[in-house]
Design a protein around this motif. Sequence first.
Motif, PDB file in Angstrom:
ATOM      1  N   HIS A   1       0.841  -1.197   0.000  1.00 30.38           N
ATOM      2  CA  HIS A   1       0.000   0.000   0.000  1.00 30.38           C
ATOM      3  C   HIS A   1       0.878   1.250   0.000  1.00 30.38           C
ATOM      4  N   THR A   2       1.921   1.228   0.797  1.00 30.44           N
ATOM      5  CA  THR A   2       2.835   2.382   0.861  1.00 30.44           C
ATOM      6  C   THR A   2       3.448   2.646  -0.510  1.00 30.44           C
ATOM      7  N   ILE A   3       3.929   1.569  -1.147  1.00 39.83           N
ATOM      8  CA  ILE A   3       4.574   1.728  -2.457  1.00 39.83           C
ATOM      9  C   ILE A   3       3.552   2.239  -3.488  1.00 39.83           C
ATOM     10  N   ALA A   4       2.371   1.619  -3.494  1.00 36.57           N
ATOM     11  CA  ALA A   4       1.350   2.006  -4.485  1.00 36.57           C
ATOM     12  C   ALA A   4       0.970   3.476  -4.304  1.00 36.57           C
ATOM     13  N   GLU A   5       0.800   3.870  -3.044  1.00 32.15           N
ATOM     14  CA  GLU A   5       0.397   5.271  -2.791  1.00 32.15           C
ATOM     15  C   GLU A   5       1.451   6.247  -3.294  1.00 32.15           C
TER      16      GLU A   5
ATOM     17  N   GLU B   1       3.620   5.697  -5.703  1.00 32.25           N
ATOM     18  CA  GLU B   1       3.706   5.691  -7.169  1.00 32.25           C
ATOM     19  C   GLU B   1       2.477   6.363  -7.795  1.00 32.25           C
ATOM     20  N   ASP B   2       1.339   6.252  -7.137  1.00 30.63           N
ATOM     21  CA  ASP B   2       0.132   6.917  -7.655  1.00 30.63           C
ATOM     22  C   ASP B   2       0.321   8.430  -7.725  1.00 30.63           C
ATOM     23  N   LYS B   3       1.149   8.940  -6.811  1.00 32.55           N
ATOM     24  CA  LYS B   3       1.346  10.407  -6.768  1.00 32.55           C
ATOM     25  C   LYS B   3       1.912  10.931  -8.086  1.00 32.55           C
ATOM     26  N   PHE B   4       2.653  10.080  -8.822  1.00 37.96           N
ATOM     27  CA  PHE B   4       3.231  10.525 -10.097  1.00 37.96           C
ATOM     28  C   PHE B   4       2.150  10.953 -11.089  1.00 37.96           C
ATOM     29  N   TRP B   5       1.077  10.148 -11.145  1.00 37.50           N
ATOM     30  CA  TRP B   5       0.077  10.431 -12.189  1.00 37.50           C
ATOM     31  C   TRP B   5      -1.147  11.168 -11.686  1.00 37.50           C
ATOM     32  N   GLU B   6      -1.357  11.143 -10.349  1.00 34.20           N
ATOM     33  CA  GLU B   6      -2.568  11.801  -9.835  1.00 34.20           C
ATOM     34  C   GLU B   6      -2.557  13.306 -10.087  1.00 34.20           C
ATOM     35  N   THR B   7      -1.381  13.852 -10.320  1.00 29.29           N
ATOM     36  CA  THR B   7      -1.264  15.289 -10.611  1.00 29.29           C
ATOM     37  C   THR B   7      -1.966  15.662 -11.923  1.00 29.29           C
TER      38      THR B   7
ATOM     39  N   GLY C   1      -8.113   7.220 -14.586  1.00 29.89           N
ATOM     40  CA  GLY C   1      -7.465   7.980 -13.508  1.00 29.89           C
ATOM     41  C   GLY C   1      -8.380   8.347 -12.361  1.00 29.89           C
ATOM     42  N   GLY C   2      -9.613   7.824 -12.361  1.00 26.46           N
ATOM     43  CA  GLY C   2     -10.519   8.101 -11.244  1.00 26.46           C
ATOM     44  C   GLY C   2     -10.408   6.983 -10.220  1.00 26.46           C
ATOM     45  N   LYS C   3     -10.064   7.344  -8.993  1.00 26.38           N
ATOM     46  CA  LYS C   3      -9.850   6.324  -7.961  1.00 26.38           C
ATOM     47  C   LYS C   3     -11.130   5.517  -7.679  1.00 26.38           C
TER      48      LYS C   3
END
Length: 471
Positions: free
Chosen positions: A42-46, A48-54, A64-66
């Motif tokens: 979960h830590t890793i996924a969160e 890495e998600d930050k890269f594209w959530e912008t 891209g919708g959670k």
Amino acid sequence: MAETSLLASIFGDLYPYKDRFKPYSCIPEKGRDPNEIYNVLHTIAEEEDKFWETGLISGTMYHGGKDHYAFLNRVFSLYSYVNLLQRDICPSGTKFESEIIAMVAKLLHGDAVKEYDPQDDVCGTVTSGGTESIFNGVYIHREWARNEKGILEPEMVVPVTIHPAFHKAAHYLGIKMISVPVDNNYEADVEAMRDKITPNTIALAGSAGNYPYGVIDPLGKLSDLAIENNIGLHVDGCLGGFILPWIEKLGYDIPPFDFRLPGVTSMSCDTHKYGYALKGTSTLLVRNHRLLRYQFFSVADWAGGLYASPTVQGSRSGGLSAATWAAMVTMGEEGYMKAARLIMDTADKIRQGIATIPEIIIAGKSTFLISMISDQVNMYHVNDYLITKGWRMNGCQNPPGFHFCVTLRNTLPYVAETFVRDLRDGVAYAKNPPQPFPKSGALYGLAGSLDGQAFLQQGMLDFIEATYDEV
Ligand SMILES: Cc1ncc(COP(=O)(O)O)c(C=O)c1O
């Protein structure tokens, strides 16, 4: 262990987690606590998600919708362990896949084929992704040509812009792939392709739209050329197949690119891109069952019993097909139209902004994907600047540039405006760069010579090897 190549250094640290989370080089003697493991992942996924959530990333995360992903993951979990190869215990797989194919066939005007030949009936299979759809399409044409025309040294004629998946398929299947330069609009040059047709040609291919520029090849003319020569035409709609129909309905000028064209024998259309499904599915549509049969495989005398499979894969998870079906049914026409509207509004805003930056040229007739080049500044310097601002465009070459493939995630309100501002600043940066050689284009120049190409190819293979090396 592979040498740390130049490419690996450009792609960044391949093992960023090695000092933070225990690396495994053998199965742990005792299983670890699932909660503890979940927390690590979960830590890793969160992170890495930050890269594209912008919303600053081109392509890649098409929805891209959670909430959307959470819903699809819920559906996936219901069937994740189901093997689609064993339909006696999962007839649900037949429901999902036959309905996915029926829906995609309708979207791509499968009904139109009957106007030309009442025997035709668009059909297809669900595959693991665009590459496999293309592989199967190419394979069908090879088998068709061998069985019905006796062609034993098959060739295909494609524009240089065709996706590498065609070259990969040709490499695996022993087909000579003839690449033809595109015209000044970055579209397939039909007359130049005509010149390359020989008695061994099994098929042509074109894209709707292609990866480098997003342009739709002159598929109407390629369709005529295919019919004239009694050869196939594969339309690569991996990228555009699931969004161009909606863009057309919105009123944009989109030429026919699908089964409305009588020469189209197969078409790849990715559900895991603008179909907004989870990663791992695509569709291959074929003009009739007679052609599709060439794709299927069966063995009747194997010691393990009867074996038959429709695609390259054997066992497959039912979860992906269930989630793809669920994505299509819950999006509905309304959802797809709304998404296409938002994407085109954003792309239009970006185009309007680019029109105010005289140094930037848009390559070809763009829709949802905008490819940028320049005859005044080095686009790789511009890209270097954009990277410092958090953007991740897709680098292109011949000519140097990059593209922005606009996805639903990029329709966040600030994205278009911020992109145009940063692009303008990037042009200013490129006019007076701090160092002469741009980082993001450092390797592209090499592709201009045979030695350079060999060096790059080796570097890319080293890179792949390094991604499997023990940490
Ligand atoms: C035009 C086109 N064709 C084929 C592919 C290959 O698809 P995949 O990466 O799903 O195998 C892509 C991927 O970006 C694409 O853009």
